[in-house]
Scaffold this motif. Sequence first.
Motif, mmCIF file in Angstrom:
data_model
loop_
_atom_site.group_PDB
_atom_site.id
_atom_site.type_symbol
_atom_site.label_atom_id
_atom_site.label_comp_id
_atom_site.label_asym_id
_atom_site.label_seq_id
_atom_site.Cartn_x
_atom_site.Cartn_y
_atom_site.Cartn_z
ATOM 1 N N ARG A 58 0.820 -1.216 0.000
ATOM 2 C CA ARG A 58 0.000 0.000 0.000
ATOM 3 C C ARG A 58 0.854 1.267 0.000
ATOM 4 N N GLU A 59 1.947 1.262 0.743
ATOM 5 C CA GLU A 59 2.825 2.442 0.843
ATOM 6 C C GLU A 59 4.239 2.034 0.424
ATOM 7 N N PRO A 60 4.469 1.863 -0.890
ATOM 8 C CA PRO A 60 5.749 1.323 -1.372
ATOM 9 C C PRO A 60 6.951 2.220 -1.110
ATOM 10 N N HIS A 61 6.726 3.488 -0.778
ATOM 11 C CA HIS A 61 7.847 4.399 -0.525
ATOM 12 C C HIS A 61 8.046 4.677 0.962
ATOM 13 N N SER A 62 7.409 3.894 1.805
ATOM 14 C CA SER A 62 7.510 4.111 3.247
ATOM 15 C C SER A 62 8.797 3.515 3.797
ATOM 16 N N MET A 63 9.081 3.869 5.050
ATOM 17 C CA MET A 63 10.254 3.323 5.720
ATOM 18 C C MET A 63 10.135 1.814 5.883
ATOM 19 N N LEU A 64 8.937 1.328 6.226
ATOM 20 C CA LEU A 64 8.733 -0.108 6.415
ATOM 21 C C LEU A 64 8.907 -0.863 5.103
ATOM 22 N N ALA A 65 8.404 -0.284 4.014
ATOM 23 C CA ALA A 65 8.570 -0.930 2.710
ATOM 24 C C ALA A 65 10.039 -1.015 2.344
ATOM 25 N N ALA A 66 10.781 0.039 2.640
ATOM 26 C CA ALA A 66 12.217 0.037 2.337
ATOM 27 C C ALA A 66 12.952 -1.009 3.167
ATOM 28 N N MET A 67 12.571 -1.124 4.437
ATOM 29 C CA MET A 67 13.235 -2.089 5.324
ATOM 30 C C MET A 67 13.107 -3.514 4.805
ATOM 31 N N PHE A 68 11.939 -3.839 4.235
ATOM 32 C CA PHE A 68 11.677 -5.217 3.836
ATOM 33 C C PHE A 68 11.606 -5.383 2.320
ATOM 34 N N SER A 69 12.268 -4.498 1.610
ATOM 35 C CA SER A 69 12.284 -4.573 0.151
ATOM 36 C C SER A 69 13.286 -5.601 -0.359
ATOM 37 N N GLY A 70 14.154 -6.056 0.528
ATOM 38 C CA GLY A 70 15.222 -6.960 0.113
ATOM 39 C C GLY A 70 16.515 -6.229 -0.185
ATOM 40 N N ARG A 71 16.459 -4.889 -0.157
ATOM 41 C CA ARG A 71 17.669 -4.103 -0.449
ATOM 42 C C ARG A 71 18.515 -3.865 0.787
ATOM 43 N N HIS A 72 17.941 -4.130 1.964
ATOM 44 C CA HIS A 72 18.647 -3.826 3.208
ATOM 45 C C HIS A 72 18.693 -5.047 4.113
#
Length: 224
Positions: free
Chosen positions: A26-40
């Motif tokens: 729902r919020e792909p640019h959020s902090m939570l999305a970034a944390m679990f995007s696989g990039r970190h």
Amino acid sequence: MTTYSNALFFQCGKKFCTSVDTLTHREPHSMLAAMFSGRHTVCKESDKGYVFIDRDGKHFRHILNWLRDGVAPILNLSDLERVEILREAEYYQLLGLVDMINVFLNNKKKDEQTETDLTCTDIIKCVHYAVGGRVKLIGANLSGLDLSKLHLREVDFSFASLKNVIFSYANLHGAKFCEVDAENISFRNAKLSQKDVSSQKLINLRGALLAGANLQSANLALNC
């Protein structure tokens, strides 16, 4: 990095379970999305696999429900709780939730202002043209007005509705606040002397902001 199918959060003694899809959809640019995007790399407790986030867990269920369903119970909460959830939404960078809460608060403030007995301009005129005595706004509904930086010495606000009124940097020496409704009132950096609030009954101070207010040893007593 391996993408987790389920992420468990531990927040100040509360545990929450959700999916990566929920956190990222729902919020792909959020902090939570970034944390679990696989990039970190996400640090997890070695024994139970919980992810620790250093935030108060009181409203985190609302954060997760927003991410799941796009719904938050803003209508049924107090202004203080709305501001608390807004603060959490801003921290997690949930822009959709931030916008929804701000729109609600702004509309609520406009509604309250349209119902006030006086406008800010009216009050300025009352103070400016007052002759030989204090301005009396006894029982007036002033909810939602921004009275920042105004010279309001010795104004009598007794029994008035001052919900969400902003008195930031206002000069309130000698002003009277006996039995006012002061929910979410802001006295940030306002100037009050001890007699302004001493022994006066403020019937509702829920959510009041006193940060930076110059109270000069004022006594916020609850007996009039």
